[in-house]
Design an enzyme around this catalytic site. Structure first.
Site, mmCIF file in Angstrom:
data_model
loop_
_atom_site.group_PDB
_atom_site.id
_atom_site.type_symbol
_atom_site.label_atom_id
_atom_site.label_comp_id
_atom_site.label_asym_id
_atom_site.label_seq_id
_atom_site.Cartn_x
_atom_site.Cartn_y
_atom_site.Cartn_z
ATOM 1 N N GLY A 71 1.289 8.619 -1.472
ATOM 2 C CA GLY A 71 -0.123 8.797 -1.168
ATOM 3 C C GLY A 71 -0.290 9.363 0.219
ATOM 4 O O GLY A 71 0.685 9.578 0.949
ATOM 5 N N GLY A 72 -1.512 9.601 0.580
ATOM 6 C CA GLY A 72 -1.831 10.126 1.896
ATOM 7 C C GLY A 72 -2.006 9.007 2.906
ATOM 8 O O GLY A 72 -1.871 7.825 2.598
ATOM 9 N N THR A 103 10.962 1.339 8.881
ATOM 10 C CA THR A 103 11.732 2.492 9.352
ATOM 11 C C THR A 103 11.150 3.131 10.602
ATOM 12 O O THR A 103 11.697 4.110 11.100
ATOM 13 C CB THR A 103 11.831 3.567 8.249
ATOM 14 O OG1 THR A 103 10.512 3.989 7.918
ATOM 15 C CG2 THR A 103 12.551 3.029 7.020
ATOM 16 N N HIS A 160 -0.250 -4.485 10.237
ATOM 17 C CA HIS A 160 0.657 -4.701 9.109
ATOM 18 C C HIS A 160 1.330 -6.073 9.227
ATOM 19 O O HIS A 160 1.412 -6.811 8.245
ATOM 20 C CB HIS A 160 1.745 -3.613 9.070
ATOM 21 C CG HIS A 160 1.350 -2.381 8.343
ATOM 22 N ND1 HIS A 160 2.026 -1.942 7.231
ATOM 23 C CD2 HIS A 160 0.380 -1.476 8.564
ATOM 24 C CE1 HIS A 160 1.477 -0.826 6.797
ATOM 25 N NE2 HIS A 160 0.477 -0.512 7.598
ATOM 26 N N ARG A 174 0.970 -9.300 6.643
ATOM 27 C CA ARG A 174 2.142 -9.843 5.943
ATOM 28 C C ARG A 174 2.373 -11.309 6.266
ATOM 29 O O ARG A 174 2.858 -12.062 5.413
ATOM 30 C CB ARG A 174 3.402 -9.060 6.314
ATOM 31 C CG ARG A 174 3.489 -7.698 5.706
ATOM 32 C CD ARG A 174 4.870 -7.109 5.838
ATOM 33 N NE ARG A 174 5.464 -7.218 7.142
ATOM 34 C CZ ARG A 174 5.376 -6.304 8.093
ATOM 35 N NH1 ARG A 174 4.680 -5.219 7.892
ATOM 36 N NH2 ARG A 174 5.974 -6.472 9.253
ATOM 37 N N SER A 196 0.770 0.948 1.418
ATOM 38 C CA SER A 196 1.505 -0.240 1.866
ATOM 39 C C SER A 196 0.950 -1.506 1.228
ATOM 40 O O SER A 196 1.709 -2.364 0.778
ATOM 41 C CB SER A 196 1.461 -0.359 3.385
ATOM 42 O OG SER A 196 2.164 0.695 3.985
ATOM 43 N N SER A 251 -4.262 5.548 2.487
ATOM 44 C CA SER A 251 -4.660 5.548 1.079
ATOM 45 C C SER A 251 -4.555 4.177 0.435
ATOM 46 O O SER A 251 -5.108 3.957 -0.640
ATOM 47 C CB SER A 251 -3.795 6.544 0.294
ATOM 48 O OG SER A 251 -2.430 6.152 0.340
ATOM 49 N N GLY A 252 -3.821 3.243 1.074
ATOM 50 C CA GLY A 252 -3.607 1.924 0.496
ATOM 51 C C GLY A 252 -2.196 1.752 -0.051
ATOM 52 O O GLY A 252 -1.927 0.786 -0.771
#
Length: 180
Positions: A11-12, A41, A58, A62, A18, A15-16
């Site tokens: 996706g771009g 990474t 992020h 998580r 992850s 975009s969702g």
């Protein structure tokens, strides 16, 4: 639980990808009663507050449900080292960037990545940006990156049983060989 051991999420930006990938891996981890592995990474290249903020968001999302492993260039070895646990690789595009900037042997590294994926018996979900839908980059390095990313995505998609494209947070299944 994803019935397919290997899933590529494309996706771009924003975009969702992850969030969708995280949900798939958490579901697989619950089904196998294991703690999932988040393989990051990203490699810091200097002062980048926007990227630092993105990483922090992020991490907060998580929480402690994941084991984090940073693998900016050692992705194939890291995948092999965690072959018995569900993993999320976020993302192949940053890994490719690191290889390009290190002037590493991209073909050999991709071959090693595909070999590591082939041996997995538990789910691996890989995230990558689809960079070929935008403008043609102005610089030779930008065009090489776009072309290498396109080739990487094609090879990983061929090796995966499931490929999903995310747009506006909505998944569109492009390939699903894992369903009965």
């Amino acid at each position: 639980m994803p019935r397919s051991p290997r899933t590529l999420i494309l996706g771009g930006a924003r975009s969702g990808k992850s969030r969708h990938a995280e949900a798939l891996v958490l579901e697989a981890a619950r089904a196998t009663d294991t703690k999932p592995v988040y393989i990051a990474t990203y490699r810091p290249w200097g002062d980048d507050p926007e990227m630092d903020d993105r990483i922090l968001r992020h991490q907060m999302r998580r929480g402690t449900a994941w084991d984090l492993v940073e693998a900016p260039v050692t992705l194939p070895d890291t995948l092999a080292a965690h072959a018995d646990r569900p993993v999320l690789v976020d993302c192949l595009t940053l890994w490719l960037t690191n290889l390009l900037l290190d002037e590493a042997g991209i073909e050999g590294q991709i071959g090693r990545l595909l070999a590591a994926l082939e041996t997995r018996g538990v789910p691996a979900v890989l995230v990558a940006n689809e960079v070929g839908l935008g403008l043609v980059p102005e610089t030779p390095l930008g065009r090489r990156f776009r072309d290498e990313a396109g080739r990487l995505n094609q090879r990983v998609a061929a090796a995966c049983e499931r490929v999903v494209f995310i747009a506006a947070g909505l998944p569109l299944t492009l390939k699903d060989q894992g369903r009965a």
